[in-house]
Design an enzyme around this catalytic site. Structure first.
Site, PDB file in Angstrom:
ATOM      1  N   CYS A   1       0.855  -1.198   0.000  1.00 43.38           N
ATOM      2  CA  CYS A   1       0.000   0.000   0.000  1.00 43.38           C
ATOM      3  C   CYS A   1       0.891   1.248   0.000  1.00 43.38           C
ATOM      4  O   CYS A   1       2.004   1.230   0.509  1.00 43.38           O
ATOM      5  CB  CYS A   1      -0.879  -0.024   1.250  1.00 43.38           C
ATOM      6  SG  CYS A   1      -1.925   1.429   1.441  1.00 43.38           S
TER       7      CYS A   1
ATOM      8  N   HIS B   1       4.864   6.194   2.683  1.00 43.62           N
ATOM      9  CA  HIS B   1       4.901   7.438   3.460  1.00 43.62           C
ATOM     10  C   HIS B   1       5.875   7.344   4.635  1.00 43.62           C
ATOM     11  O   HIS B   1       6.357   8.356   5.134  1.00 43.62           O
ATOM     12  CB  HIS B   1       3.512   7.782   4.006  1.00 43.62           C
ATOM     13  CG  HIS B   1       2.531   8.215   2.954  1.00 43.62           C
ATOM     14  ND1 HIS B   1       2.822   9.131   1.991  1.00 43.62           N
ATOM     15  CD2 HIS B   1       1.237   7.857   2.744  1.00 43.62           C
ATOM     16  CE1 HIS B   1       1.760   9.316   1.218  1.00 43.62           C
ATOM     17  NE2 HIS B   1       0.788   8.546   1.652  1.00 43.62           N
TER      18      HIS B   1
ATOM     19  N   CYS C   1      -6.854  -3.266   3.979  1.00 43.82           N
ATOM     20  CA  CYS C   1      -6.738  -1.811   3.848  1.00 43.82           C
ATOM     21  C   CYS C   1      -7.339  -1.332   2.535  1.00 43.82           C
ATOM     22  O   CYS C   1      -8.443  -0.795   2.509  1.00 43.82           O
ATOM     23  CB  CYS C   1      -5.288  -1.331   3.986  1.00 43.82           C
ATOM     24  SG  CYS C   1      -5.121   0.441   3.716  1.00 43.82           S
TER      25      CYS C   1
HETATM   26  C1  CXF Z   1      -3.193   4.330   7.105  1.00 41.85           C
HETATM   27  C2  CXF Z   1      -2.172   3.436   7.570  1.00 41.85           C
HETATM   28  C3  CXF Z   1      -1.722   3.664   8.954  1.00 41.85           C
HETATM   29  C4  CXF Z   1      -1.890   5.000   9.522  1.00 41.85           C
HETATM   30  C5  CXF Z   1      -3.007   5.815   9.054  1.00 41.85           C
HETATM   31  C6  CXF Z   1      -3.432   5.650   7.651  1.00 41.85           C
HETATM   32  N1  CXF Z   1      -3.802   4.174   5.918  1.00 41.85           N
HETATM   33  C7  CXF Z   1      -3.813   3.121   5.111  1.00 41.85           C
HETATM   34  O1  CXF Z   1      -3.272   3.006   4.068  1.00 41.85           O
HETATM   35 ZN    ZN Z   2      -3.009   1.034   3.322  1.00 42.23          ZN
END
Ligand code: CXF
Ligand code: ZN
Length: 376
Positions: free
Chosen positions: A40, A45, A169
């Site tokens: 993902c 990030h 997710c």
């Molecule tokens: C998220 C993953 C962990 C922290 C906040 C947002 N989002 C999923 O991709």
């Molecule tokens: Zn994710």
């Protein structure tokens, strides 16, 4: 147990495969032998610093599927041998948000990036003598995880693991963004901005909810082709092109619902998405901006006078324990196409290739397939 995982030790460096040590399951925890893990964008990030985390190293990965191999004390409703999906958001069912139906806003989510286990606040993973923060309290870029039962959802064992991991997710987030957060209704026009795993799931959610026309925006031509395959009516390389055409076909009304699923957002883009949104419509912001960013370009007169809503969304506004099995049932009934969302499988050692493919627009979802060699 000693095993290995993909770690980040410092910003803007590639994923590093290192030996890690994971503790035994404590009260409320289970050990899962993972078969697959999804790549993902949110893990990326971690590398760029868009998620400021308290310390390094971090064990990446928050999409995963596998089989329970050990059960800690006090775990009910899960057993050794169960096939399970990791939910990136834990959900306890008893805190105030959970009790009011906001299972995606469970209070346990507060510790998501802290690395400290729900069971007793300890760090359960170490590497080279350092405490390791598992992403989303999971850390699925390793062939085993020891996780709290509130992050684990039992699924039908006939579901292929490469498909199952995506609903922890990306799929649930995108599907829920359309069906729950934006609440797409039959006959509505919908725009989806950003065609990755979350965007394709949003297109499919909008289609299943009965959208009249789905407009998809992505700079990569291959991804625009994918959007058409999953249910979009028309596609555009950028928001300006989309604006001109949507204004034409809707006679200036624009889209009832706009769903933003790009890998990274910036506040300077918000007004362009609101421009695609009809009066009385909803712009659903599923994508993440920098955690410390506060600047937004937004025409406030347009927002109030045209009664638009700007709606944030996490986990598609969904309920992990309900939505993960429910979406997999839609898959089994042939109503949602998850097979074609898995573009390519990688070995754990190929994780940097997988992320390169994602950033260069060659993946809807890349998936790591763990093998016995990873577990030796
Ligand atoms: C998220 C993953 C962990 C922290 C906040 C947002 N989002 C999923 O991709
Ligand atoms: Zn994710």
């Amino acid at each position: 147990m000693k095993t290995k995982g993909a770690l980040v030790w410092e910003l803007n460096k590639p994923w590093s495969i290192d030996e890690i040590e994971i503790g035994d399951p404590r009260r409320g925890e289970v050990t899962v032998q993972l078969e697959t893990a999804g790549l993902c964008h949110s893990d990326q990030h971690l590398l760029t610093g868009d998620f400021p985390i308290p310390s390094f190293p971090v064990l990446g990965g928050h999409e995963g599927a596998g089989i329970i191999t050990e059960i800690g004390e006090g775990v009910e409703n899960l057993a050794v041998g169960d096939h399970v999906v990791m939910s990136f958001i834990p959900s306890c069912g008893t805190c105030k948000p959970c009790q009011t139906g906001l299972r995606n806003l469970c209070d346990l989510g507060m510790g998501l990036l802290s690395g400290q286990s729900v069971s007793d606040g300890s760090f359960r993973v170490t590497a080279k003598g350092h405490n390791v923060l598992p992403m989303s309290l999971l850390g699925t870029f390793a062939p085993y995880v020891v996780v709290h039962h509130t992050s684990v959802v039992k699924v039908d064992p006939t579901i292929p693991f490469e498909v199952a991991c995506l609903v922890g997710c990306g799929v649930t987030t995108g599907f829920g963004s359309a069906v729950r957060s934006a609440a797409v209704k039959p006959g509505e026009d919908v725009a989806v901005i950003g065609i990755g795993g979350v965007g394709v799931a949003a297109v499919q959610g909008a289609r299943i909810a009965g959208a009249r026309r789905i407009f998809a925006v992505d700079p990569f031509e291959w991804k625009r082709e994918q959007a058409l395959k999953f249910g979009a009516a028309e596609t555009f390389a950028d928001v300006a092109d989309a604006f001109a055409r949507i204004a034409e076909v809707t006679r200036g009304f624009m889209c009832h619902k706009v769903i933003v699923t790009v890998g990274r957002t910036d506040g300077s883009e918000v007004e362009s998405w609101m421009g695609l949104t009809a009066k009385g419509g909803v712009c659903c912001l599923t994508a993440m901006g920098g955690v410390l960013d506060t600047d937004v370009t937004l025409n406030l007169a347009g927002l109030s006078l045209l009664q638009k809503s700007l709606q944030g969304s996490i986990f598609g506004g969904g309920n992990p324990q309900h939505d993960i099995p429910a979406i997999l049932e839609l898959y089994q009934l042939g109503q949602i196409n998850l097979d074609d969302m898995v573009t390519r499988e990688y070995r754990l050692e190929q994780i940097n290739d997988g992320y390169r493919d994602m950033l260069e627009g060659r993946n809807i979802r890349g998936v790591i397939r763990f093998t016995d060699a990873d577990r030796a």
